[in-house]
Scaffold this motif. Structure first.
Motif, PDB file in Angstrom:
ATOM      1  N   PHE A  97       0.988  -1.176  -0.148  1.00 26.27           N
ATOM      2  CA  PHE A  97       0.103   0.176   0.005  1.00 26.27           C
ATOM      3  C   PHE A  97       1.216   1.085   0.190  1.00 26.27           C
ATOM      4  N   ASP A  98       1.877   1.394   0.424  1.00 27.59           N
ATOM      5  CA  ASP A  98       3.131   2.678   0.494  1.00 27.59           C
ATOM      6  C   ASP A  98       3.313   2.042  -1.062  1.00 27.59           C
ATOM      7  N   ALA A  99       3.110   1.254  -2.169  1.00 24.76           N
ATOM      8  CA  ALA A  99       3.582   1.509  -3.137  1.00 24.76           C
ATOM      9  C   ALA A  99       2.451   1.782  -4.235  1.00 24.76           C
ATOM     10  N   VAL A 100       1.169   1.006  -3.546  1.00 23.61           N
ATOM     11  CA  VAL A 100       0.329   1.870  -4.644  1.00 23.61           C
ATOM     12  C   VAL A 100      -1.580   1.866  -3.834  1.00 23.61           C
ATOM     13  N   LYS A 101      -2.201   3.037  -4.527  1.00 24.71           N
ATOM     14  CA  LYS A 101      -3.085   2.461  -3.277  1.00 24.71           C
ATOM     15  C   LYS A 101      -4.317   1.904  -4.198  1.00 24.71           C
ATOM     16  N   VAL A 102      -4.514   0.950  -3.415  1.00 24.21           N
ATOM     17  CA  VAL A 102      -5.985   0.066  -3.117  1.00 24.21           C
ATOM     18  C   VAL A 102      -7.155   0.207  -2.777  1.00 24.21           C
ATOM     19  N   ASN A 103      -8.373   0.176  -3.333  1.00 26.65           N
ATOM     20  CA  ASN A 103      -9.185   0.488  -2.497  1.00 26.65           C
ATOM     21  C   ASN A 103     -10.379  -0.396  -2.377  1.00 26.65           C
ATOM     22  N   SER A 104      -9.868  -1.760  -2.738  1.00 33.54           N
ATOM     23  CA  SER A 104     -10.529  -3.263  -1.735  1.00 33.54           C
ATOM     24  C   SER A 104     -10.671  -3.785  -1.051  1.00 33.54           C
ATOM     25  N   ALA A 105     -11.948  -4.005  -0.519  1.00 32.65           N
ATOM     26  CA  ALA A 105     -12.170  -4.507   0.897  1.00 32.65           C
ATOM     27  C   ALA A 105     -11.311  -5.243   1.394  1.00 32.65           C
ATOM     28  N   ILE A 106     -10.329  -5.242   2.625  1.00 34.56           N
ATOM     29  CA  ILE A 106      -9.266  -6.457   3.058  1.00 34.56           C
ATOM     30  C   ILE A 106      -9.925  -7.323   4.516  1.00 34.56           C
ATOM     31  N   VAL A 107      -9.398  -8.227   4.152  1.00 32.65           N
ATOM     32  CA  VAL A 107      -9.765  -9.469   5.263  1.00 32.65           C
ATOM     33  C   VAL A 107      -7.923 -10.430   5.585  1.00 32.65           C
ATOM     34  N   PHE A 108      -7.432  -9.132   6.613  1.00 33.03           N
ATOM     35  CA  PHE A 108      -6.412  -9.836   7.061  1.00 33.03           C
ATOM     36  C   PHE A 108      -6.628 -11.732   8.179  1.00 33.03           C
ATOM     37  N   THR A 109      -5.452 -12.161   7.172  1.00 34.98           N
ATOM     38  CA  THR A 109      -4.716 -13.910   7.786  1.00 34.98           C
ATOM     39  C   THR A 109      -3.981 -13.626   8.087  1.00 34.98           C
ATOM     40  N   THR A 110      -4.073 -13.926   9.635  1.00 32.30           N
ATOM     41  CA  THR A 110      -2.973 -13.353  10.775  1.00 32.30           C
ATOM     42  C   THR A 110      -2.632 -14.552  11.784  1.00 32.30           C
ATOM     43  N   ALA A 111      -1.204 -14.797  12.357  1.00 30.12           N
ATOM     44  CA  ALA A 111      -1.263 -16.335  13.363  1.00 30.12           C
ATOM     45  C   ALA A 111      -0.351 -14.710  14.477  1.00 30.12           C
ATOM     46  N   PHE A 112      -1.009 -13.406  14.227  1.00 31.89           N
ATOM     47  CA  PHE A 112      -0.649 -12.375  15.832  1.00 31.89           C
ATOM     48  C   PHE A 112      -1.566 -13.100  16.798  1.00 31.89           C
ATOM     49  N   ASP A 113      -1.159 -12.481  17.783  1.00 28.43           N
ATOM     50  CA  ASP A 113      -2.093 -12.721  19.044  1.00 28.43           C
ATOM     51  C   ASP A 113      -3.002 -12.027  19.348  1.00 28.43           C
ATOM     52  N   GLU A 114      -3.968 -11.855  20.687  1.00 30.31           N
ATOM     53  CA  GLU A 114      -4.788 -11.072  20.308  1.00 30.31           C
ATOM     54  C   GLU A 114      -4.476  -9.221  20.671  1.00 30.31           C
ATOM     55  N   TYR A 115      -3.059  -9.064  21.443  1.00 32.37           N
ATOM     56  CA  TYR A 115      -2.789  -7.706  21.755  1.00 32.37           C
ATOM     57  C   TYR A 115      -2.535  -7.106  21.056  1.00 32.37           C
ATOM     58  N   ALA A 116      -1.610  -7.705  19.201  1.00 35.34           N
ATOM     59  CA  ALA A 116      -1.767  -6.739  18.295  1.00 35.34           C
ATOM     60  C   ALA A 116      -2.908  -6.793  17.809  1.00 35.34           C
ATOM     61  N   LEU A 117      -3.945  -8.100  17.855  1.00 33.06           N
ATOM     62  CA  LEU A 117      -5.135  -7.572  17.231  1.00 33.06           C
ATOM     63  C   LEU A 117      -5.786  -6.607  17.279  1.00 33.06           C
ATOM     64  N   GLN A 118      -5.622  -6.293  18.853  1.00 30.70           N
ATOM     65  CA  GLN A 118      -6.221  -4.278  19.307  1.00 30.70           C
ATOM     66  C   GLN A 118      -6.036  -4.236  17.899  1.00 30.70           C
ATOM     67  N   ALA A 119      -5.200  -3.568  17.494  1.00 29.62           N
ATOM     68  CA  ALA A 119      -5.119  -2.525  17.001  1.00 29.62           C
ATOM     69  C   ALA A 119      -6.053  -2.434  15.205  1.00 29.62           C
ATOM     70  N   PHE A 120      -6.092  -3.800  15.264  1.00 31.41           N
ATOM     71  CA  PHE A 120      -6.995  -3.664  13.849  1.00 31.41           C
ATOM     72  C   PHE A 120      -8.315  -3.833  14.411  1.00 31.41           C
ATOM     73  N   LYS A 121      -9.051  -3.255  16.026  1.00 28.15           N
ATOM     74  CA  LYS A 121      -9.720  -3.116  15.910  1.00 28.15           C
ATOM     75  C   LYS A 121     -10.243  -2.109  15.823  1.00 28.15           C
ATOM     76  N   LEU A 122      -9.596  -0.678  16.542  1.00 30.37           N
ATOM     77  CA  LEU A 122      -9.447   0.367  15.971  1.00 30.37           C
ATOM     78  C   LEU A 122      -9.597   1.037  14.762  1.00 30.37           C
ATOM     79  N   ASN A 123      -8.483   0.136  13.805  1.00 34.38           N
ATOM     80  CA  ASN A 123      -8.977   0.612  12.794  1.00 34.38           C
ATOM     81  C   ASN A 123      -9.922   0.344  11.517  1.00 34.38           C
TER      82      ASN A 123
END
Length: 252
Positions: free
Chosen positions: A65-91
């Motif tokens: 996204f630093d190189a290309v403007k993307v307007n698609s809807a996004i669902v992340f697939t991730t192995a991050f723990d719940e703490y890291a996922l707080q940032a996703f909730k905020l955004n």
């Protein structure tokens, strides 16, 4: 609905593709790196929805996204723990934890279908997430042990004690360093997201092998390779011709 998968682990990408197909969702393309994704977005119409792994082989997916403007809807697939996922909730970014659950995937697809697609300003929304992830690098949660039933008893087998996994007569077995074979309540397909990829490699439709159990590698007919393991000798262990190139890269 036009869907794109960006995932550096090809077995995981294929599994997600199959799961989406069962939901009647068309996956137009599967990409596996930041560089490949940037090139694709610069030369193709953008999809309605992207399933995006955070950590790709050549960097964090946010670099796309630093190189290309993307307007698609996004669902992340991730192995991050719940703490890291707080940032996703905020955004207000959707995410699925690996290994991806069928029901959660279906819910994510249904949620997207029920809402009018909204453009996302990716570069602005993900700055906080990028900062958090740089302080909390991803640690993939791979299986450490398997539990098998032996009569009325349960036995735990550590993954590092397993030389190979193989399929036989519609069953999936683990062969251990002490020369024993155990029937598992899973399939080779399901193992794709559960095994450490630096340690285990799927050499064919029938076998996963542990790099630490390889005793010898021999040239075989039709440009294939034969593997000799430390104790497994029930059948020939052959690297399929289409897997030879990737297998050699994996060994390096």
């Amino acid at each position: 609905m036009n869907v794109l998968i960006i995932e550096d682990e090809k077995p995981a990408a294929r599994r997600l593709n199959r799961m989406l197909e069962k939901l009647g969702v068309n996956v137009s393309q599967m990409l596996h790196s930041v560089e490949e994704s940037i090139n694709w977005f610069q030369n193709n119409p953008h999809p309605d929805l992207i399933f995006l792994d955070i950590q790709l082989s050549d960097g964090l997916s946010f670099e796309i996204f630093d190189a290309v403007k993307v307007n698609s809807a996004i669902v992340f697939t991730t192995a991050f723990d719940e703490y890291a996922l707080q940032a996703f909730k905020l955004n207000s970014v959707d995410y699925l934890l690996k290994p991806i659950d069928n029901e959660e995937l279906e819910n994510a697809v249904d949620q997207f279908k029920s809402q009018a697609p909204k453009p996302q300003d990716v570069q602005l929304n993900f700055e906080d997430i990028k900062k958090l992830l740089s302080a909390n690098p991803v640690e993939r949660d791979y299986k450490k042990r398997f539990t098998v039933k032996i009569g009325q008893h349960l036995k735990m087998i550590a993954v590092d004690e397993i030389e190979c996994f193989y399929s036989e007569n519609k069953g999936t077995y683990a062969h251990t360093t002490d020369g024993r074979n155990y029937l598992l309540d899973t399939s080779l397909e399901n193992l794709e997201n559960e095994l450490e990829p630096d340690t285990f490699f799927r050499i064919s439709r029938k076998f996963y092998v542990n790099v630490n159990a390889i005793k010898d590698i021999i040239s075989y007919t039709n440009s294939r390779l034969q593997i000799k393991l430390n104790s497994y000798n029930e059948a020939e262990v052959i690297v399929a011709r289409e897997r030879v190139k990737d297998f050699k890269l994996w060994l390096e």
